[in-house]
Motif scaffolding. Structure first.
Motif, PDB file in Angstrom:
ATOM      1  N   PHE A 119      -4.837   6.586   0.430  1.00  0.00           N
ATOM      2  CA  PHE A 119      -3.779   5.443   1.107  1.00  0.00           C
ATOM      3  C   PHE A 119      -2.466   5.743   0.700  1.00  0.00           C
ATOM      4  CE2 PHE A 119      -7.151   2.013   0.634  1.00  0.00           C
ATOM      5  CZ  PHE A 119      -7.851   2.503   1.622  1.00  0.00           C
ATOM      6  N   LYS A 120      -1.717   6.901   1.662  1.00  0.00           N
ATOM      7  CA  LYS A 120      -0.646   7.412   1.483  1.00  0.00           C
ATOM      8  C   LYS A 120       0.663   6.323   1.444  1.00  0.00           C
ATOM      9  CE  LYS A 120      -1.836  12.007   2.995  1.00  0.00           C
ATOM     10  NZ  LYS A 120      -1.793  13.219   3.779  1.00  0.00           N
TER      11      LYS A 120
ATOM     12  N   ILE B 250     -11.811  -1.638   2.507  1.00  0.00           N
ATOM     13  CA  ILE B 250     -10.997  -1.567   1.585  1.00  0.00           C
ATOM     14  C   ILE B 250      -9.467  -1.829   1.815  1.00  0.00           C
ATOM     15  CG2 ILE B 250     -10.248  -0.416  -0.426  1.00  0.00           C
ATOM     16  CD1 ILE B 250     -12.764   1.435  -0.306  1.00  0.00           C
ATOM     17  N   TYR B 251      -8.879  -0.682   2.770  1.00  0.00           N
ATOM     18  CA  TYR B 251      -7.684  -0.926   3.302  1.00  0.00           C
ATOM     19  C   TYR B 251      -7.227  -2.106   4.170  1.00  0.00           C
ATOM     20  CZ  TYR B 251      -3.320   0.604   5.358  1.00  0.00           C
ATOM     21  OH  TYR B 251      -2.196   0.797   5.807  1.00  0.00           O
TER      22      TYR B 251
ATOM     23  N   ARG C  50      -2.349   3.720  -8.673  1.00  0.00           N
ATOM     24  CA  ARG C  50      -2.045   5.109  -8.131  1.00  0.00           C
ATOM     25  C   ARG C  50      -3.348   5.912  -8.157  1.00  0.00           C
ATOM     26  NH1 ARG C  50       2.334   4.140 -11.767  1.00  0.00           N
ATOM     27  NH2 ARG C  50       4.195   3.898 -10.719  1.00  0.00           N
ATOM     28  N   LEU C  51      -4.023   5.848  -9.150  1.00  0.00           N
ATOM     29  CA  LEU C  51      -5.392   6.641  -8.976  1.00  0.00           C
ATOM     30  C   LEU C  51      -6.243   6.124  -8.051  1.00  0.00           C
ATOM     31  CD1 LEU C  51      -6.350   6.579 -12.868  1.00  0.00           C
ATOM     32  CD2 LEU C  51      -5.329   8.608 -11.539  1.00  0.00           C
TER      33      LEU C  51
ATOM     34  N   LEU D 176       0.648   3.930  -1.545  1.00  0.00           N
ATOM     35  CA  LEU D 176       1.046   4.835  -2.473  1.00  0.00           C
ATOM     36  C   LEU D 176       2.564   4.937  -2.477  1.00  0.00           C
ATOM     37  CD1 LEU D 176      -1.115   8.048  -3.022  1.00  0.00           C
ATOM     38  CD2 LEU D 176      -0.311   6.265  -4.873  1.00  0.00           C
ATOM     39  N   ARG D 177       3.195   5.093  -1.233  1.00  0.00           N
ATOM     40  CA  ARG D 177       4.683   5.067  -1.023  1.00  0.00           C
ATOM     41  C   ARG D 177       5.228   3.877  -1.355  1.00  0.00           C
ATOM     42  NH1 ARG D 177       3.459   8.294   3.382  1.00  0.00           N
ATOM     43  NH2 ARG D 177       3.393   6.201   4.999  1.00  0.00           N
ATOM     44  N   GLU D 178       4.686   2.713  -0.932  1.00  0.00           N
ATOM     45  CA  GLU D 178       4.908   1.257  -0.967  1.00  0.00           C
ATOM     46  C   GLU D 178       5.197   0.853  -2.559  1.00  0.00           C
ATOM     47  OE1 GLU D 178       2.618  -1.269   1.254  1.00  0.00           O
ATOM     48  OE2 GLU D 178       3.109  -0.225   3.085  1.00  0.00           O
TER      49      GLU D 178
END
Length: 294
Positions: free
Chosen positions: A269-270, A28-29, A261-262, A273-275
């Motif tokens: 995936f931090k 996924i990542y 976000r969810l 999320l930050r991006e």
């Protein structure tokens, strides 16, 4: 975009990554990162991820061993495909799979449709079969290439020694081990290139077979005529397969950031999320050239 090709590459590029609940997330990542890199390079107005819906019955009827040597998809990768599709849904990228239709054929049909509608096309895949579709309107982006170069006719000629219009004949003579298609005995890619440079096509080659040297090569070609003709049908992409999608449906649209976000939180995936949070901040006039890109 060739969905399974990208998913496999992402899966094997990142060996270990898991969500807070312990489920694998490496494919996924990797898929998300590869997709983002491709979008930054191409900045498409339309985008579709095409998935294999099974082997084409007409090919397996011609050659029962077609792609039969391929191992089953790793279970860990298979479990991540639905999550990749969930991500595509969240970013409003069309995901297409048709039963008994190989992704290659569906991509060929969509390419023909787009070119007819005066669009330029970039096919994102490492599959060499797509070289047959290259034209002034169609280029290739290989995720295996670190340069992110877009391949046109010049790159195909440099790689193979033949024109894009000769790729079907080139693979029919040399064979394709990836798809389990045997070529003419004694004919590899170099000999196939030499033959097509001399004769232009398989049709011309067999009309002038007496000119082929050495004798052993001519005998092998003569004994393999039926296999070569079969190979042409196996290798040639079918741009006539019905694709139940309109090009307007493939236009890039804004993402659903709330759903993203969810998903990112579920997968752990931090960094993404930050991006996402940074991208949602008021940007003023920064990066005006990216407006409208998907």
């Amino acid at each position: 975009m060739d969905g399974h090709a990208f998913a496999y590459r992402a899966f094997f590029a990142i060996r270990s990554l898991s969500a807070p609940d312990g489920s694998a997330t490496n494919a996924i990542y990797g898929f998300i990162r590869m997709l983002g890199r491709m979008q930054s390079k191409v900045r498409p107005s339309h985008l579709v991820v095409v998935w294999d819906g099974g082997l084409a019955p007409e090919r397996t009827a011609l050659h029962p061993e077609y792609k039969a040597q391929r191992p089953e998809m790793p279970r860990s990768l298979e479990q991540q495909l639905d999550q990749i599709v969930a991500y595509l849904r969240a970013v409003n990228i069309f995901s297409l799979m048709q039963a008994d239709c190989e992704a290659d054929d569906c991509i060929a049909a969509l390419t023909r449709q787009a070119v007819t509608d005066s669009l330029e096309v970039v096919i994102a895949s490492s599959d060499k079969d797509f070289m047959q579709l290259v034209s002034p309107e169609v280029r290739l982006l290989n995720p295996s290439e670190k340069t992110d170069a877009l391949w046109g006719g010049e790159e195909v000629r440099a790689k193979t020694g033949v024109e894009p219009t000769q790729i079907v004949d080139w693979l029919s003579l040399a064979g394709d081990a990836v798809d389990n298609i045997p070529g003419v005995p004694g004919v590899g890619v170099k000999t196939a290139t030499d033959l097509l440079r001399q004769f232009g096509s398989i049709d011309s080659l067999y009309r002038r077979l007496e000119e082929v040297r050495p004798d052993r090569l001519r005998a092998n070609l003569e004994a393999s005529v039926e296999a070569v003709r079969r190979n042409q049908k196996l290798v040639r992409l079918n741009c006539e397969v019905p694709c139940e999608v309109l090009l307007e449906e493939l236009a890039c649209k804004p993402s659903d950031d709330a759903v993203l976000r969810l998903l990112y939180a579920r997968w752990g995936f931090k960094s993404l999320l930050r991006e996402l949070e940074q991208a949602s901040l008021p940007a003023g006039d920064f990066f005006p050239e990216t407006a409208g890109a998907c």
